[in-house]
Design an enzyme around this catalytic site. Sequence first.
Site, PDB file in Angstrom:
ATOM      1  N   ALA A 244      -4.156   7.416  -4.902  1.00  7.65           N
ATOM      2  CA  ALA A 244      -2.789   6.904  -5.036  1.00  7.65           C
ATOM      3  C   ALA A 244      -2.888   5.402  -5.290  1.00  7.65           C
ATOM      4  O   ALA A 244      -2.869   4.595  -4.371  1.00  7.65           O
ATOM      5  CB  ALA A 244      -1.988   7.191  -3.772  1.00  7.65           C
TER       6      ALA A 244
ATOM      7  N   GLY B 298       0.828  -1.208   0.000  1.00  7.19           N
ATOM      8  CA  GLY B 298       0.000   0.000   0.000  1.00  7.19           C
ATOM      9  C   GLY B 298       0.851   1.242   0.000  1.00  7.19           C
ATOM     10  O   GLY B 298       2.045   1.205  -0.331  1.00  7.19           O
ATOM     11  N   ASN B 299       0.259   2.356   0.391  1.00  2.96           N
ATOM     12  CA  ASN B 299       0.993   3.612   0.478  1.00  2.96           C
ATOM     13  C   ASN B 299       0.395   4.471   1.583  1.00  2.96           C
ATOM     14  O   ASN B 299      -0.557   4.058   2.249  1.00  2.96           O
ATOM     15  CB  ASN B 299       1.001   4.344  -0.869  1.00  2.96           C
ATOM     16  CG  ASN B 299      -0.408   4.611  -1.379  1.00  2.96           C
ATOM     17  OD1 ASN B 299      -1.172   5.354  -0.777  1.00  2.96           O
ATOM     18  ND2 ASN B 299      -0.754   3.976  -2.508  1.00  2.96           N
ATOM     19  N   TYR B 300       0.932   5.668   1.772  1.00  5.19           N
ATOM     20  CA  TYR B 300       0.572   6.505   2.914  1.00  5.19           C
ATOM     21  C   TYR B 300      -0.599   7.455   2.658  1.00  5.19           C
ATOM     22  O   TYR B 300      -0.903   8.302   3.499  1.00  5.19           O
ATOM     23  CB  TYR B 300       1.777   7.342   3.349  1.00  5.19           C
ATOM     24  CG  TYR B 300       2.945   6.535   3.860  1.00  5.19           C
ATOM     25  CD1 TYR B 300       2.840   5.764   5.007  1.00  5.19           C
ATOM     26  CD2 TYR B 300       4.162   6.548   3.177  1.00  5.19           C
ATOM     27  CE1 TYR B 300       3.910   5.029   5.475  1.00  5.19           C
ATOM     28  CE2 TYR B 300       5.252   5.815   3.639  1.00  5.19           C
ATOM     29  CZ  TYR B 300       5.116   5.056   4.788  1.00  5.19           C
ATOM     30  OH  TYR B 300       6.183   4.327   5.243  1.00  5.19           O
TER      31      TYR B 300
END
Length: 401
Positions: free
Chosen positions: A276, A209-211
């Site tokens: 994102a 995943g990402n932030y």
Amino acid sequence: MLKGKKIVLGITGSIAAYKACLIIRSLIKHGAEVQTVITPAGKEFITPITLSALTHKPVISEFFSQRDGTWNSHVDIGLWADAMLIAPCTASTIGKMANGIADNMLITTYLSMKAPVFVAPAMDLDMYAHPSTQQNLDKLRSYGNIIIEPQSGFLASGLEGKGRMEEPENIVNTLDGFFYEKKEELKGKKIMITAGPTYEKIDPVRFIGNYSSGKMGFAIAEECARRGAEVTLISGPVSITCNNSIHRINVECCQEMYNAATSEFNGCDAAILCAAVADFKPESVSDKKIKRGNDNLIIRLCPTHDIAAELGKRKSDKQVLIGFALETDNEDTNAKGKLAKKNFDFIVLNSTRNEGTTFRTDDNQIKIISDTSVKEYEKKNKREVACDIIDEMYAILHKKQ
């Protein structure tokens, strides 16, 4: 909006009183001036010193100052304020407000208030569901008070989840929206927005995943709704709630976001791709948790669907398509390349080099890049950034249609 507005914040004796600090900080960040009025019971949960340090104003609790006998005029406070917010507001205080029982400074201030009053209830579910509490809330509504209750995104069914105080961010957003000079320029338009991260599973408990927090995409969705648009928000896994008028589709992975976006896009006047989205996903997903071993774990990745490219191919001459680019280097060059490749009308560029403006922050600093121009903006709250983006989108949409 809230800049320059004078807000009276009433605090009552609830365990949620500590959240008043978050409300004050957010109001001040939006440019408001805050005066707190607290009940004697409220002081058992949070100290006036804490509140005074945040507002830079003495906290009002009694009719007379304990030091010199100075009279605190509830009438003057009522004339000073642009709005009164009571958060948290207990069942007891709601009952007193509904029936005019003026036995403390907060209630007398409320009864003298000339400005709109917002009430955020805070109590357990049984107290909230009791007929007497519901009758009192109905009375307050009939008096013109605005009741701020938990938004539907938190509720499983019926009254479940209600009674607890709404989150500070949403309370402040309600006030902000009330003072917003509403434009109807997007009325009749359908806008699709993607927001948040995607999670690509490795096994049942791990993912890539990402932030992304989703804050920018949600701010854009709220701004479109304020301007009268019919908004569809396709959101990855985030903890933010949105306006009930927004049609929200929750997804987890790129495939789900791709399916939702391609399904919704044809009926839209514009799409803003703020999510994102993961560029890669594990080639295979284990159906059981992968255990630690002595050897290195190798995960083979394969590309995910390119949602932006697919929508760029499908875009008609009447539609507007907007993308985002988060870059770490060669920002303008990379963004311009993406602009052409994805068939965007313009691209919103931000950079990890600008500290405090990307993931998990309330602020952003952007450039809007099109085929003919580059517009640079100063660092702003993401709600203000959303206004800039939608102003630019509207200009292009107006020309096309």
